[in-house]
Design an enzyme around this catalytic site. Sequence first.
Site, PDB file in Angstrom:
ATOM      1  N   ARG A 157      52.138  33.649  11.637  1.00  0.00           N
ATOM      2  CA  ARG A 157      51.433  32.426  11.995  1.00  0.00           C
ATOM      3  C   ARG A 157      51.690  32.137  13.472  1.00  0.00           C
ATOM      4  O   ARG A 157      52.704  32.564  14.035  1.00  0.00           O
ATOM      5  CB  ARG A 157      51.920  31.246  11.153  1.00  0.00           C
ATOM      6  CG  ARG A 157      51.782  31.437   9.641  1.00  0.00           C
ATOM      7  CD  ARG A 157      52.403  30.252   8.914  1.00  0.00           C
ATOM      8  NE  ARG A 157      52.260  30.349   7.464  1.00  0.00           N
ATOM      9  CZ  ARG A 157      53.164  30.882   6.655  1.00  0.00           C
ATOM     10  NH1 ARG A 157      54.300  31.374   7.156  1.00  0.00           N
ATOM     11  NH2 ARG A 157      52.973  30.929   5.351  1.00  0.00           N
ATOM     12  N   HIS A 239      44.944  31.606  13.232  1.00  0.00           N
ATOM     13  CA  HIS A 239      45.159  31.897  11.808  1.00  0.00           C
ATOM     14  C   HIS A 239      44.180  32.941  11.285  1.00  0.00           C
ATOM     15  O   HIS A 239      44.463  33.622  10.296  1.00  0.00           O
ATOM     16  CB  HIS A 239      45.068  30.615  10.984  1.00  0.00           C
ATOM     17  CG  HIS A 239      45.994  30.620   9.805  1.00  0.00           C
ATOM     18  ND1 HIS A 239      47.366  30.611   9.916  1.00  0.00           N
ATOM     19  CD2 HIS A 239      45.742  30.647   8.471  1.00  0.00           C
ATOM     20  CE1 HIS A 239      47.918  30.625   8.719  1.00  0.00           C
ATOM     21  NE2 HIS A 239      46.962  30.654   7.823  1.00  0.00           N
ATOM     22  N   ARG A 242      45.769  36.228  11.348  1.00  0.00           N
ATOM     23  CA  ARG A 242      46.646  36.431  10.174  1.00  0.00           C
ATOM     24  C   ARG A 242      45.806  36.842   8.969  1.00  0.00           C
ATOM     25  O   ARG A 242      46.184  37.744   8.218  1.00  0.00           O
ATOM     26  CB  ARG A 242      47.426  35.149   9.892  1.00  0.00           C
ATOM     27  CG  ARG A 242      48.325  35.179   8.649  1.00  0.00           C
ATOM     28  CD  ARG A 242      49.164  33.913   8.628  1.00  0.00           C
ATOM     29  NE  ARG A 242      49.660  33.556   7.318  1.00  0.00           N
ATOM     30  CZ  ARG A 242      50.827  33.967   6.810  1.00  0.00           C
ATOM     31  NH1 ARG A 242      51.591  34.787   7.495  1.00  0.00           N
ATOM     32  NH2 ARG A 242      51.225  33.546   5.617  1.00  0.00           N
ATOM     33  N   HIS A 265      54.500  34.355   1.329  1.00  0.00           N
ATOM     34  CA  HIS A 265      53.944  33.475   0.306  1.00  0.00           C
ATOM     35  C   HIS A 265      54.921  33.358  -0.854  1.00  0.00           C
ATOM     36  O   HIS A 265      55.416  34.366  -1.366  1.00  0.00           O
ATOM     37  CB  HIS A 265      52.616  34.016  -0.215  1.00  0.00           C
ATOM     38  CG  HIS A 265      51.498  33.918   0.769  1.00  0.00           C
ATOM     39  ND1 HIS A 265      50.353  34.684   0.686  1.00  0.00           N
ATOM     40  CD2 HIS A 265      51.346  33.136   1.867  1.00  0.00           C
ATOM     41  CE1 HIS A 265      49.552  34.370   1.686  1.00  0.00           C
ATOM     42  NE2 HIS A 265      50.133  33.434   2.411  1.00  0.00           N
ATOM     43  N   TYR A 274      43.011  36.458  -0.536  1.00  0.00           N
ATOM     44  CA  TYR A 274      42.457  37.447   0.385  1.00  0.00           C
ATOM     45  C   TYR A 274      41.631  38.504  -0.328  1.00  0.00           C
ATOM     46  O   TYR A 274      40.821  39.181   0.299  1.00  0.00           O
ATOM     47  CB  TYR A 274      43.585  38.132   1.161  1.00  0.00           C
ATOM     48  CG  TYR A 274      44.296  37.188   2.095  1.00  0.00           C
ATOM     49  CD1 TYR A 274      43.703  36.792   3.292  1.00  0.00           C
ATOM     50  CD2 TYR A 274      45.541  36.674   1.781  1.00  0.00           C
ATOM     51  CE1 TYR A 274      44.352  35.918   4.148  1.00  0.00           C
ATOM     52  CE2 TYR A 274      46.193  35.790   2.636  1.00  0.00           C
ATOM     53  CZ  TYR A 274      45.591  35.421   3.813  1.00  0.00           C
ATOM     54  OH  TYR A 274      46.224  34.544   4.651  1.00  0.00           O
TER      55      TYR A 274
END
Length: 322
Positions: A157, A239, A242, A265, A274
Site C-alpha cells: 500500500r 492502490h 496494488r 489480508h 481479485y
Amino acid sequence: MVGLPAKRLQQPPSDITSRRLGDAAEAFIYALQLSGASRLTIKSYRAALQSFLSYVGADRAASNVKAEDYIAWLTAMRSRGPMGPRGGRWSSTVHYYSVFVRRFLSWLGVSGLPSEPSRRGEFSGALSWRDVEVMMSKARDLYDLLIVSLMAESGLRAREVVGLTWGDIDLARGEARVRGKYGKERTVVLGQVARAVLSALPPGQPNERVVKLSYQAIYDRVKSMARRAGIDVSRVRPHVLRHTFATEALRRGMSLPVLQRLLGHSDIRITQVYLHLLDEDVRREYERAFMQPQQPYYPPYPPQAYPPYVQPWYMGAPGPRG
C-alpha cells in the site's frame, strides 16, 4: 481501504440510547480508539458520521434513530452525482460512508438495517503489466521507479511505502518487513526492479525512511507517471498498482493463500475479490478460441456423415486433413 479495527469493539454504554445522537457518535469513536483503530480509520469514520449527523440532526435522541433514517440519508448521498472531491468517484465515497454509518448504527442497536453493501461490481480494476512497464519507463528518478515497483511488484500500500525504513530491508534475501493495518507485520518479496533500485540508492540508518515522501507526494508522482505514459489518469492511483500486483500474481499462477499472505489480508475472502477481475481474461481467451476466424474449420468426418441441417454450416470448407 479502512475498515474495522483489529480488536472487537466494546459494547455501548447502557445509557447510550438516552443520549444525543452526536454524543452517541463520540462514544462510538472513543470505542474505536480503545480497540486500536488507526488514525486514518478514526478520521474516515468521523467524516462519515458527520455527514450522517448533518442530515438527521446531532441533537436528535439516539433512541429515535431508525433504519429509515439511514436509507433516506444514503439516498440523498447517492443523488449528489457521480463525481466527488478531487475528481474521485463519488460512488466510492458513498460506499465507504454507508458501511461506516451502518456499523455505527448496528453498534447503537438500530434494527432493520439493510445488508452491508458490496462493492464487487464497482471494483476499481487493475492495469495491464504493459501499462506498469510503460509507467516505469517514464520514471524521472529512482524514487519514481521504486514507488511503482514496490506497489506493482510486491503489493505494498502507499502508506506502507511511506513507512518503510532501511532497517526493514533485507537485500541479501530480497525481502522487506512491512507494517500494515493495525500494526500487523508481514514479510514481502522484493521484485527485480525494487532490488536494483534499492541497491543503487545510498543506504540510510536502520530507522531512516527509505522513501522520504508523504502519501500525497506519492499519489502525485503516480499520477504524473501515468500521464507521461499516455495512460488515462483517472484509472491510475497508488492502490490500483496494488490491485495490479494481485491480479498479475493470479494470472501467473500464484495460489490464493500465498497471495493472501503477501497482501496481508486477515481473511481470504478479501483476497478473493481479485478473482473476478480475471473474468475478462476468461472472456478474452474464449473469444480468441471460438469467436474469431483463424484457420479453416476441418470437420472430423466427411459432409455426408452429418445430418443435412448441419452441413450448410461448413459448406465450402476444405475436407478433413490427411
